[in-house]
Motif scaffolding. Structure first.
Motif, mmCIF file in Angstrom:
data_model
loop_
_atom_site.group_PDB
_atom_site.id
_atom_site.type_symbol
_atom_site.label_atom_id
_atom_site.label_comp_id
_atom_site.label_asym_id
_atom_site.label_seq_id
_atom_site.Cartn_x
_atom_site.Cartn_y
_atom_site.Cartn_z
ATOM 1 N N THR A 1 38.308 20.691 20.637
ATOM 2 C CA THR A 1 39.405 20.110 19.866
ATOM 3 C C THR A 1 38.862 19.576 18.548
ATOM 4 N N GLY A 2 39.778 19.272 17.637
ATOM 5 C CA GLY A 2 39.394 18.661 16.378
ATOM 6 C C GLY A 2 38.656 19.603 15.448
ATOM 7 N N LEU A 3 37.642 19.078 14.773
ATOM 8 C CA LEU A 3 36.883 19.841 13.776
ATOM 9 C C LEU A 3 36.175 21.057 14.362
ATOM 10 N N PRO A 4 35.487 20.959 15.512
ATOM 11 C CA PRO A 4 34.832 22.149 16.065
ATOM 12 C C PRO A 4 35.823 23.280 16.362
ATOM 13 N N ALA A 5 37.008 22.933 16.893
ATOM 14 C CA ALA A 5 38.013 23.957 17.188
ATOM 15 C C ALA A 5 38.539 24.581 15.909
ATOM 16 N N TRP A 6 38.744 23.762 14.893
ATOM 17 C CA TRP A 6 39.217 24.266 13.597
ATOM 18 C C TRP A 6 38.191 25.212 12.993
ATOM 19 N N PHE A 7 36.918 24.853 13.071
ATOM 20 C CA PHE A 7 35.857 25.708 12.539
ATOM 21 C C PHE A 7 35.787 27.021 13.316
ATOM 22 N N MET A 8 35.960 26.960 14.645
ATOM 23 C CA MET A 8 35.956 28.182 15.450
ATOM 24 C C MET A 8 37.150 29.067 15.091
ATOM 25 N N HIS A 9 38.302 28.444 14.863
ATOM 26 C CA HIS A 9 39.499 29.188 14.468
ATOM 27 C C HIS A 9 39.236 29.976 13.191
ATOM 28 N N ARG A 10 38.675 29.317 12.199
ATOM 29 C CA ARG A 10 38.412 29.990 10.927
ATOM 30 C C ARG A 10 37.344 31.066 11.075
ATOM 31 N N THR A 11 36.293 30.772 11.795
ATOM 32 C CA THR A 11 35.208 31.735 11.958
ATOM 33 C C THR A 11 35.699 32.988 12.673
ATOM 34 N N TYR A 12 36.474 32.799 13.733
ATOM 35 C CA TYR A 12 36.955 33.945 14.498
ATOM 36 C C TYR A 12 37.842 34.844 13.642
ATOM 37 N N HIS A 13 38.821 34.247 12.974
ATOM 38 C CA HIS A 13 39.762 35.080 12.224
ATOM 39 C C HIS A 13 39.135 35.664 10.964
ATOM 40 N N MET A 14 38.169 34.987 10.372
ATOM 41 C CA MET A 14 37.456 35.588 9.248
ATOM 42 C C MET A 14 36.705 36.834 9.697
ATOM 43 N N SER A 15 36.186 36.811 10.924
ATOM 44 C CA SER A 15 35.454 37.970 11.429
ATOM 45 C C SER A 15 36.384 39.107 11.816
ATOM 46 N N ARG A 16 37.668 38.812 12.052
ATOM 47 C CA ARG A 16 38.600 39.812 12.544
ATOM 48 C C ARG A 16 39.445 40.466 11.457
ATOM 49 N N ILE A 17 39.625 39.815 10.324
ATOM 50 C CA ILE A 17 40.443 40.441 9.294
ATOM 51 C C ILE A 17 39.732 41.692 8.782
ATOM 52 N N PRO A 18 40.440 42.812 8.660
ATOM 53 C CA PRO A 18 39.790 44.071 8.285
ATOM 54 C C PRO A 18 39.213 44.032 6.869
ATOM 55 N N SER A 19 38.125 44.710 6.686
ATOM 56 C CA SER A 19 37.449 45.003 5.426
ATOM 57 C C SER A 19 36.582 43.849 4.932
ATOM 58 N N LEU A 20 35.418 44.200 4.416
ATOM 59 C CA LEU A 20 34.498 43.229 3.817
ATOM 60 C C LEU A 20 35.137 42.591 2.597
ATOM 61 N N ASN A 21 35.917 43.355 1.867
ATOM 62 C CA ASN A 21 36.602 42.840 0.678
ATOM 63 C C ASN A 21 37.421 41.606 1.021
ATOM 64 N N ARG A 22 38.252 41.712 2.074
ATOM 65 C CA ARG A 22 39.108 40.590 2.447
ATOM 66 C C ARG A 22 38.310 39.437 3.034
ATOM 67 N N LYS A 23 37.259 39.721 3.779
ATOM 68 C CA LYS A 23 36.436 38.651 4.332
ATOM 69 C C LYS A 23 35.843 37.805 3.205
ATOM 70 N N ILE A 24 35.311 38.472 2.177
ATOM 71 C CA ILE A 24 34.692 37.748 1.069
ATOM 72 C C ILE A 24 35.731 36.914 0.333
ATOM 73 N N ARG A 25 36.896 37.492 0.075
ATOM 74 C CA ARG A 25 37.930 36.761 -0.661
ATOM 75 C C ARG A 25 38.414 35.530 0.112
ATOM 76 N N VAL A 26 38.555 35.652 1.419
ATOM 77 C CA VAL A 26 38.989 34.505 2.223
ATOM 78 C C VAL A 26 37.928 33.410 2.210
ATOM 79 N N VAL A 27 36.661 33.792 2.365
ATOM 80 C CA VAL A 27 35.577 32.803 2.353
ATOM 81 C C VAL A 27 35.505 32.108 0.997
#
Length: 444
Positions: free
Chosen positions: A378-404
């Motif tokens: 819960t809290g910050l660790p869960a939020w960080f996991m949420h972002r990390t997971y979905h950043m890894s799942r969005i298609p294409s390196l282009n979109r990953k870089i832009r989101v980061v």
């Protein structure tokens, strides 16, 4: 066998990933992707796009860039006659056309599951695509402008009342992110305070986030209550005529914002196919992702997966189906593409098997809830996991870089909280200053 034509209906999670894999595994096959939109929407990022955490453009993936080895048709499949292996397509403009195929992947996804509630059609806002996410963002910020400008208390209270119907992931994340954004925006509205805003969640069942254990759902409710949100469980929306919200618990109040996130149903396009479906309108599938009839016989050349498909979950008790989640959709797409390649090569397809690893959800900046492989955060660790997971799942390196990059800039710069409401009606201002033809002719 070479020279196969594979038609992909829909370019969501299933369509995009399946087309990508097929175009690389079957170089001599023609892969045709048909979708009304020129992009795939990564729906888990809609709340972040609506809240201004990332650019809306970075929550979508351009089809023609990613599917460079495929033929992309911008249009809508209106009918599939699989007994002839032909699909009718209505392009953006021009006459309808027929596309024949050897294999078809039917993955048009889902639409909002709405009910015939008085006023919902006129005053409700969906949250399924990037257009709705941008509209909701602009609308919420405009309501703050209205509330800060008016001297009428009733108008201010109505403008600052935001109702979200549905306590699944989409509803909880949309509610939490939009409340977080609005609270952040109040620094620019000295005449408004956070306690003047009313955020209401209406959920027909006794819990939220049914995908996780009850204790995690209860934690989510407690956190939202601490932020002053009004959580109504075991409550239904009865009416919202003229924006006057009536709930099943007897309370009624006016609201300018009513967001509907109460589940999804298979695309109505499936009604125009001759493929077998189950009682809920989903296409019947075997564990191999092949379409099957009511007796379990394979329908040759027809495949499906994702929200619109009833796929057996081999890791669950007999009779259970895979949940309509992006987690399953992406993996099913890859397995399906591999199976099509196997069948084209004269080999037997392989069953899809994946145990659901868990779920993650954002509750606003630096707040979240997660349950992955039995581990609960819960809290910050869960939020960080949420972002990390979905950043890894969005298609294409282009979109990953832009989101980061968006996230990195947000660490140093304040969130943009300006409304671009003119995007909804871009021609109005020009039409107002352009005289009608009759006036112009009379002046001469």
């Amino acid at each position: 066998m070479s020279g196969q034509r594979i038609l992909v209906v829909g370019a969501g999670h299933v369509g995009l990933y399946a087309a990508l894999r097929l175009s690389s595994k079957l170089r001599d096959a023609e892969v045709i992707v048909v979708d009304p939109q020129p992009h795939m929407t990564y729906q888990p990022f809609l709340p972040e796009a609506a809240a201004g955490n990332i650019s809306p453009r970075h929550a979508v993936v351009p089809l023609r860039r990613e599917l460079s080895r495929c033929r992309v048709v911008s249009g809508e499949v209106t009918r599939i006659a699989h007994h002839r292996k032909v699909a009718q397509v209505r392009p953006i403009t021009g006459p309808a056309l027929e596309i024949g195929y050897d294999h078809v992947i039917v993955a048009p996804g889902s639409v909002s599951r709405t009910l015939p509630i008085p006023g919902l059609r006129e005053h409700g806002i969906g949250f399924k695509n990037i257009g709705e996410a941008i509209y909701l963002r602009n609308h919420v910020l405009e309501r703050l402008d209205v509330a800060a400008t008016t001297s009428d208390r009733a108008t201010r209270a109505r403008a600052l009342t935001f109702v979200f119907v549905g306590g699944g992931y989409a509803g909880i994340e949309a509610l939490a992110e939009m409340e977080d954004m609005a609270r952040d925006a109040l620094r620019y509205y000295p005449s408004l305070t956070a306690d003047q805003m009313r955020w209401v969640l209406v959920e027909a069942t006794q819990r939220v986030l049914p995908e996780v254990d009850r204790d995690m759902g209860a934690y989510t409710v407690r956190q939202l209550l601490k932020r002053g949100l009004d959580i109504r469980l075991s409550t239904r929306l009865e009416s919202c005529v003229d924006g006057n919200v009536v709930l099943s618990d007897g309370e009624a109040f006016p609201a300018d914002t009513i967001v509907w996130t109460a589940g999804v149903r298979p695309s109505p396009m499936l009604n125009q196919t001759d493929l077998p479906r189950d009682a809920k309108g989903r296409i019947r599938c075997a564990a191999t992702l092949q379409v099957v009839d009511a007796d379990g016989r394979i329908v040759e050349g027809a495949w499906s997966a994702g929200d619109c498909a009833a796929v057996p979950d081999l890791t669950a008790p007999a009779g259970e189906l895979c949940s309509p989640s992006a987690q399953h959709a992406v993996r099913q797409a890859r397995r399906m593409a591999d199976n099509i390649a196997l069948v084209v090569g004269g080999r037997a397809p392989v069953d899809y098997r994946h145990k659901h690893v868990g779920s993650v959800a954002s509750l606003g900046l630096h707040k979240g809830v997660a349950q992955v492989y039995g581990v609960k955060l819960t809290g910050l660790p869960a939020w960080f996991m949420h972002r990390t997971y979905h950043m890894s799942r969005i298609p294409s390196l282009n979109r990953k870089i832009r989101v980061v990059v968006d996230w990195t800039l947000a660490l140093f710069l304040r969130r943009e909280v300006v409304s671009l409401g003119q995007l909804q009606h871009p021609k109005d201002s020009f039409a107002e200053v352009t005289p009608p033809l009759t006036d112009h002719a009379g002046a001469r």
